[in-house]
Write a protein that holds these residues in place. Structure first.
Motif, PDB file in Angstrom:
ATOM      1  N   THR A  49       0.857  -1.189   0.000  1.00 51.50           N
ATOM      2  CA  THR A  49       0.000   0.000   0.000  1.00 51.50           C
ATOM      3  C   THR A  49       0.891   1.236   0.000  1.00 51.50           C
ATOM      4  O   THR A  49       1.790   1.366   0.823  1.00 51.50           O
TER       5      THR A  49
ATOM      6  N   ASP B 103     -11.530   1.242  -6.325  1.00 54.62           N
ATOM      7  CA  ASP B 103     -11.542  -0.033  -7.027  1.00 54.62           C
ATOM      8  C   ASP B 103     -12.087  -1.106  -6.091  1.00 54.62           C
ATOM      9  O   ASP B 103     -11.338  -1.807  -5.414  1.00 54.62           O
TER      10      ASP B 103
ATOM     11  N   GLU C 209     -10.261  -4.423  -3.900  1.00 51.93           N
ATOM     12  CA  GLU C 209     -10.289  -4.477  -2.444  1.00 51.93           C
ATOM     13  C   GLU C 209     -11.056  -5.694  -1.945  1.00 51.93           C
ATOM     14  O   GLU C 209     -10.719  -6.271  -0.911  1.00 51.93           O
TER      15      GLU C 209
ATOM     16  N   ASN D  89      -5.175  -0.286  -1.773  1.00 46.00           N
ATOM     17  CA  ASN D  89      -5.248   1.095  -1.306  1.00 46.00           C
ATOM     18  C   ASN D  89      -6.573   1.248  -0.584  1.00 46.00           C
ATOM     19  O   ASN D  89      -7.634   1.157  -1.195  1.00 46.00           O
TER      20      ASN D  89
ATOM     21  N   SER E 178      -9.005   3.471  -2.072  1.00 42.15           N
ATOM     22  CA  SER E 178      -9.255   3.282  -3.497  1.00 42.15           C
ATOM     23  C   SER E 178     -10.743   3.108  -3.785  1.00 42.15           C
ATOM     24  O   SER E 178     -11.508   2.599  -2.956  1.00 42.15           O
TER      25      SER E 178
END
Length: 262
Positions: free
Chosen positions: A22, A186, A190, A181, A184
């Motif tokens: 990260t 996304d 994740e 992240n 994030s």
């Protein structure tokens, strides 16, 4: 880093290790495990989705290992993801005619990662003449599969079947790198990262410094031993170190004890 973290033999056989990064590049962990397992005499299937063979080979040579020599003696089976993608996109002939491209899901002909799993299974299936000290699957990095269009379910199914084959049947080890992240958007990535964290025996989480760049401290690594997977009611064991990446090695030290601080 102690090589015993990912040993082929002993108490670490049949384990799944997650490398997570990260706000930093955790590829130095991939190079560590690759060179260690080859030196330990393990058979390694390396699904390299992020860089070319020459890149990994140059770094390995600095660590005292020749990937070219390992390939020649059959110890290393290397999937160069970048080349496989180009073969599919531009219709180039496959290196092994008659065998499906491991990344054929990119072409839209199939939505699962069965061809990639078959590549791993075939690469690590022992023969009568095998004398390797263990079997290892190394993936760099799993997040790329999502970027290429694979669904989270397909990626997690792929990892599940690899664990059954490599960890359970062969009593080998799996080491996988994923990028994450926490801020994030996304969600698919994740979701995969969180699912893998729950099923990992060991997590090595490299993080960038919250204070930004520092020439003497490149980041911190959190080592999470998942004791709760084996012993009900036990808490996971967590250790945190800071590190500095050098040309041929990585220096680890307790937080606040770097040369820059002292």
């Amino acid at each position: 880093m102690s090589p015993g973290v990912g040993g082929c033999e002993g108490g670490m056989a049949g384990k799944f290790t997650l490398l997570r990064d990260t706000r930093t590049d955790g590829s130095f962990l991939v190079h560590h495990f690759l060179s260690f397992y080859l030196r330990a005499g393990c058979k390694v299937c390396f699904v390299a989705l992020l860089q070319s063979f020459s890149h990994y080979n140059i770094v390995a040579q600095k660590l005292g290992v020749s990937l070219a020599a390992a390939k020649e003696r059959g110890q290393l089976v290397f999937l160069e993801g970048l080349r496989s993608c180009l073969d599919l996109l531009f219709g180039e002939e496959e290196e092994q005619p008659g065998q499906p491209n491991p990344l054929q899901f990119i072409s839209g002909s199939t939505s699962d990662l069965r061809a990639l799993f078959d590549f791993v299974r075939t690469s690590l299936t022992p023969s009568d003449s095998d004398s390797w000290k263990g079997h290892v699957l190394l993936v760099d990095d799993l997040s790329v599969l999502l970027g290429l269009g694979a669904t989270p379910v397909a990626v997690l199914d792929f990892i599940h079947y690899c664990r059954v084959t490599v960890c359970s049947k062969l009593q080998g080890n799996i080491v996988v790198l994923v990028h994450s992240n926490e801020d994030s958007e996304d969600e698919e990535n994740e979701l995969v990262v969180n699912a893998l964290c729950h099923h990992s025996d060991l997590i090595l989480w490299a993080e960038g410094l919250a204070t930004g760049f520092c020439k003497d401290i490149h980041g911190q690594i959190k080592i999470i031993k998942r004791l709760s997977l084996e012993l009900m009611g036990e808490q996971d064991q967590v250790q945190i170190y800071q590190y500095k990446i050098q040309d041929k090695n990585v220096t680890f030290f307790a937080r606040g004890l770097s040369a820059a601080v002292l």
